[in-house]
Design an enzyme around this catalytic site. Sequence first.
Site, PDB file in Angstrom:
ATOM      1  N   HIS A 100     -21.358 -15.122 -11.327  1.00 50.97           N
ATOM      2  CA  HIS A 100     -21.863 -15.489 -12.650  1.00 50.97           C
ATOM      3  C   HIS A 100     -23.366 -15.708 -12.559  1.00 50.97           C
ATOM      4  O   HIS A 100     -23.816 -16.673 -11.933  1.00 50.97           O
ATOM      5  CB  HIS A 100     -21.161 -16.761 -13.146  1.00 50.97           C
ATOM      6  CG  HIS A 100     -19.705 -16.562 -13.397  1.00 50.97           C
ATOM      7  ND1 HIS A 100     -18.744 -17.506 -13.109  1.00 50.97           N
ATOM      8  CD2 HIS A 100     -19.037 -15.492 -13.902  1.00 50.97           C
ATOM      9  CE1 HIS A 100     -17.550 -17.026 -13.448  1.00 50.97           C
ATOM     10  NE2 HIS A 100     -17.708 -15.806 -13.921  1.00 50.97           N
ATOM     11  N   GLU A 124     -25.233 -19.083 -12.957  1.00 51.33           N
ATOM     12  CA  GLU A 124     -24.956 -20.163 -12.005  1.00 51.33           C
ATOM     13  C   GLU A 124     -25.843 -20.015 -10.778  1.00 51.33           C
ATOM     14  O   GLU A 124     -25.384 -19.768  -9.662  1.00 51.33           O
ATOM     15  CB  GLU A 124     -23.460 -20.148 -11.644  1.00 51.33           C
ATOM     16  CG  GLU A 124     -22.588 -20.494 -12.842  1.00 51.33           C
ATOM     17  CD  GLU A 124     -21.122 -20.119 -12.678  1.00 51.33           C
ATOM     18  OE1 GLU A 124     -20.372 -20.268 -13.664  1.00 51.33           O
ATOM     19  OE2 GLU A 124     -20.723 -19.676 -11.589  1.00 51.33           O
ATOM     20  N   HIS A 157     -19.619 -21.173  -7.017  1.00 47.79           N
ATOM     21  CA  HIS A 157     -19.913 -21.145  -8.461  1.00 47.79           C
ATOM     22  C   HIS A 157     -20.734 -22.356  -8.863  1.00 47.79           C
ATOM     23  O   HIS A 157     -20.946 -23.267  -8.062  1.00 47.79           O
ATOM     24  CB  HIS A 157     -18.606 -21.172  -9.271  1.00 47.79           C
ATOM     25  CG  HIS A 157     -17.904 -19.855  -9.332  1.00 47.79           C
ATOM     26  ND1 HIS A 157     -17.893 -19.084 -10.449  1.00 47.79           N
ATOM     27  CD2 HIS A 157     -17.217 -19.170  -8.382  1.00 47.79           C
ATOM     28  CE1 HIS A 157     -17.204 -17.970 -10.206  1.00 47.79           C
ATOM     29  NE2 HIS A 157     -16.783 -18.007  -8.956  1.00 47.79           N
ATOM     30  N   GLU A 204     -17.383 -25.355  -6.775  1.00 39.41           N
ATOM     31  CA  GLU A 204     -18.196 -25.540  -7.970  1.00 39.41           C
ATOM     32  C   GLU A 204     -19.271 -26.594  -7.719  1.00 39.41           C
ATOM     33  O   GLU A 204     -18.962 -27.698  -7.299  1.00 39.41           O
ATOM     34  CB  GLU A 204     -17.312 -26.041  -9.128  1.00 39.41           C
ATOM     35  CG  GLU A 204     -16.159 -25.133  -9.495  1.00 39.41           C
ATOM     36  CD  GLU A 204     -16.542 -24.083 -10.524  1.00 39.41           C
ATOM     37  OE1 GLU A 204     -17.731 -24.043 -10.923  1.00 39.41           O
ATOM     38  OE2 GLU A 204     -15.653 -23.302 -10.910  1.00 39.41           O
TER      39      GLU A 204
HETATM   40 ZN   LIG Z   1     -18.710 -19.417 -12.304  1.00 40.87          ZN
END
Ligand SMILES: [Zn+2]
Length: 1151
Positions: A849, A852, A946, A1031
């Site tokens: 992504h 990010e 992420h 994350e």
């Molecule tokens: Zn992500």
Amino acid sequence: MWQEINKPKMATEKGASRVLTLLGQLERLNEDPKASDTDATRQITGKILHLIQTQEKTRKEMVSKGSSGMEVILSFLENTRDLQTTMNILSILNELLTVGGGRRTGVFVSKGGTAILLQLLVSSSKDIPLNEELMLHVHSLLVKVGPKDRKFGVKARLNGALNVTVNLVKRNLQNHKLLLPCVQVLRVYSGNLVNAVSLGKSGALELMFEIIGPFSKKNTTLLKAALDTLAALLKSKMNARRALDRGYMSTVLTIYQDWHRNDKRHRHMIIRKSILGCIKNFTNIKLGRKAFIDANGMRILYNASTECLPVRTLDPLVNTSSLIMRKCFPKNRLPLPTIKSVYQHALPHIPAGGPVAQLYSQPPGVDDVVDESDENEATEVDTENDTENEDDETDHKTQNDDIETDINKLLPRQMQTRPFDELRVYERFCLEFTRDFEDNDFESHGSVMPPTSVEPDLHCPLIIPTMLASISPQNSHPQNIQPPRSNHSPLELDSISISKTLECKHNPDLVCSLGLLVLDGGVSVNGGSGGGPQEETRDQAEIEVPDTAALLPLHDPDLYLEMVKGTRSVPAYTEVAYPDYFGHVALNLHEPILERVNGVQSRTKIFQDIERLIHPSDILDKVVYDLDMSCPILDNGESLKFNSKFESGNLRKAIQVRKCEYDLILNSDINSNHYHQWFYFEVGSMRPGVRYRFNIINCEKSNSQFNYGMQVLMYSVQEAISGSPQWVRTGSDICYYKNHFSRSSIAAGGQRGKSYFTMTFTVTFQHKDDVCYFAYHYPYTYSMLKMHLQKLSALRTAEIYYRQDELCETLGGNSCPLLTITAMPESRSNEHISQFRSRPVVFLSSRVHPGETNSSWVMKGSLEFLMSCSPQAQHLRESYIFKIIPMLNPDGVINGNHRCSLSGEDLNRQWQNPNEGLHPTIYHAKSLLQYLRATGRTPLVFCDYHGHSRKKNVFMYGCSIKETVWQTNVNTSNCDIHEDLGYRTLPKLLSLMAPAFSLSSCSFVVERSKEATARVVVWREIGVQRSYTMESTLCGFDQGKYKGLQIGTKELEEMGAQFCVGLLRLRGFTDPLELHNSHLEDIENDLVDPCSIPNITSSTTHLLEEDEPVFLEEVDYSAESNDENEPDLQDNHVLPDPSSDSELSRQDSLT
Ligand SMILES: [Zn+2]
């Protein structure tokens, strides 16, 4: 006589209570109606009343536990036909319920008192003449009882009491003594929506308007009751329409103005608030919002609120006014020609279905910015049932809907992967397993190179030379495999002119610490906001550049420029942003999470927005930057200059709204019409010391960490030159709220009547002639990755095996690097080679992504650790073979996307069936994993890095069948699954060593919406038990050592390094040779203690909720629109009661 009968009951207490004795007499009378003696009952009830009026002890006894006092009284009330007795009992009840609060009323309700009272009301309403005193008593009691009885509304309706009260009000408008309790009871009735509709038909609205009037110090209690009744009635759309038809909107506004003007000492704030409550409910429907605008409501409320602002105690008025004004603010069109990305990239083929297919099937000429039908009354149902706080992201849904309940989807997928012959090509990415080591591999720098004489295949490995030879990466893209898009010629940075926007400032103190870098006149670092008058100085351009290379071992501005030359962007960028060129030096300054008083800052900002409508002539509306316009924008020197035409840049348009205020619009991801969150742009021509307000007006998320202390990032070139080349958190008055720009249904996934959100921040620039950059998070470009990889490869020693391959080429013609890092075998001996090849594989990936960027910083930390010469790093390399894809979505990163690749799709939703043509990086990454599995080298750990925009801290998602099953209500007995708890070891280890990491935020529940993500597919299809998403917060920390701080690159890189240390410790749990190490066993026991599982499971539930509390104003807002499914009233004796207890009690608490 009566006393005798009751004597035994009382015998235990000396001087037995008189009231109990009397009650006993009453009970006896009730049991034997024949013995009924009117005089006796009058006398007894009269005595009880007297006792109750004079002794608190008596009141207590009546309702104490075990006492049948209330039952006796009620039973008598139900049966007696004597008025005097009835009045006595009503007085007794009134005394009882007036003092002692809710408990006594609770006893009354539980003994069926409500129905008895209502029946009494209805039956006595037929008396001629009507007994006013009785009516007064009954209503006074109902006012007390109603709010405590959750079924009151239904009971009143079923007993036929509604019209009795309405008729009483009609006939007693001047009789305030009786009127007040009747209106108060009406208010309780109308808390039930069915009742409200019925009362509206009976004329209750008109009656309330006869009571409500201009400012007067008299009868304010009655007025308040009437206003609250009106507000409750107006919750029904039918009533609201009826009242609007009669022109009551302007009546209410006039009344509000009148009270605002006359209530100078703010004694009657509560009445003013009630008037606003009526206006608020009017504006729940479109007709009401229109009537509000037509009646000049905007200006009336705006002016009143502005006068209220300085008085703190009037905050509730300002807040409610603000809410109403926001609701009624006419929806604007986002000033764009289309919501599709301004940049075009033709796909090799269009996917068969999904959003991209829809985008391409949209007929030309369709206005996708607004819906024509938005103004259509037919859509009212959709827009008004809008709950306003819907969740925008799929993983934000109610957890139970999303948890995978199909056990077959949780079990390993027994699928036939591709035939091994097809996978065999991936052998070239795993040469360490097959190729013989030569003697010279163990010599200088252990340069383990794949054969260099590879035919120019699309997948030929990209070889990064050991020496920093100036090889242009373009050479690895032979002309014959140019991607289809290449309309743009490759970047020719050499032909670009420099545009110097900075005055050289020699600060003698800093020059010694910062080297002086002189750019030759050939390269443009940034475009200086499109060039301009400064260009004439180009030949002598001499920029004092901070020698970040000395501070940042992996940074080299010259090398960065080299890398940029090989990066292919859709807009064919020719400029480089200063921060990427200079580099970012993370200093040890800890930036606290901004404290903000929720609501107050946003209120001021919202009022400024409303002023646009009130004072339209103040608005400049001057477009100062626009990617959709090909011709340059004229500049009179009065505006800031914006620029975003550089790698990872994102800003589509800037509009000067006021002298120091700008509306900014972000660009959609390419081949998509939404996903705006990431921004990165340059600002110049600022005046120092002036407060500039910036509003990003097309945000999509319904809430943001910007409401909870997160700040934007700013990079000042002047600061960089004077010794602080770094991104810093900045901005004040930051808030995020729903705005008046409407989102078309195309942009809102089919939903009509949605709005965008504004993220606003205010900045005061420190320097004259500065160039500043703003970003959503610390930028990390693809060129930066390439530079870092070059620098890292140079760090290899004889002990390190480092190889860089090209996994594939992206749609945009960029290379997706794949790294192999491990330790060289100690020698060519069979034993050492065998140890080398038996190392488990750890597979890491990041930055699927693009928005990010934090995931890239974490990856940088991991890579630096892996290439370092510490004993731990060497041990780690000896333990594993690392396969790393540091950027799964280079095109998205380069082109400033937030979520997608050039295919317009979220690549982390394509792992189930990646398409080689549309999702090459995912296709080849998955194939490589399949190859590893097919050759018996299924990775021990898979982790995809992420960033998380809504939660704080760093945490992991994993996959567990058991924890998923436990979250569902599925009968677990029929799925007797054995599951190794090893998936929990790594997160637990990380929580023990990494201060940023929070175990309680981890989750191992498999959600349906995530079934096509890397983590779930690698778990199910490749069979990797320890398959994770890690994350990292974009905001900051609320636990551990960093609690209260915003996250920076230092913490991110540290997390990346600590992840590696965690892997090293994990080795102790997974290596059979080390497993019986006793001190590890303790931790192991701790880790896999099944008793601790429920803790993690419960924290899972916590995790699925969001860190962000629900936006306060949104709650208020959404509470308005709960009257969907309004029953169409006929005679509805069987309709359920839609009003809930909580609604009633909330109403009650407002009084
Ligand atoms: Zn992500």
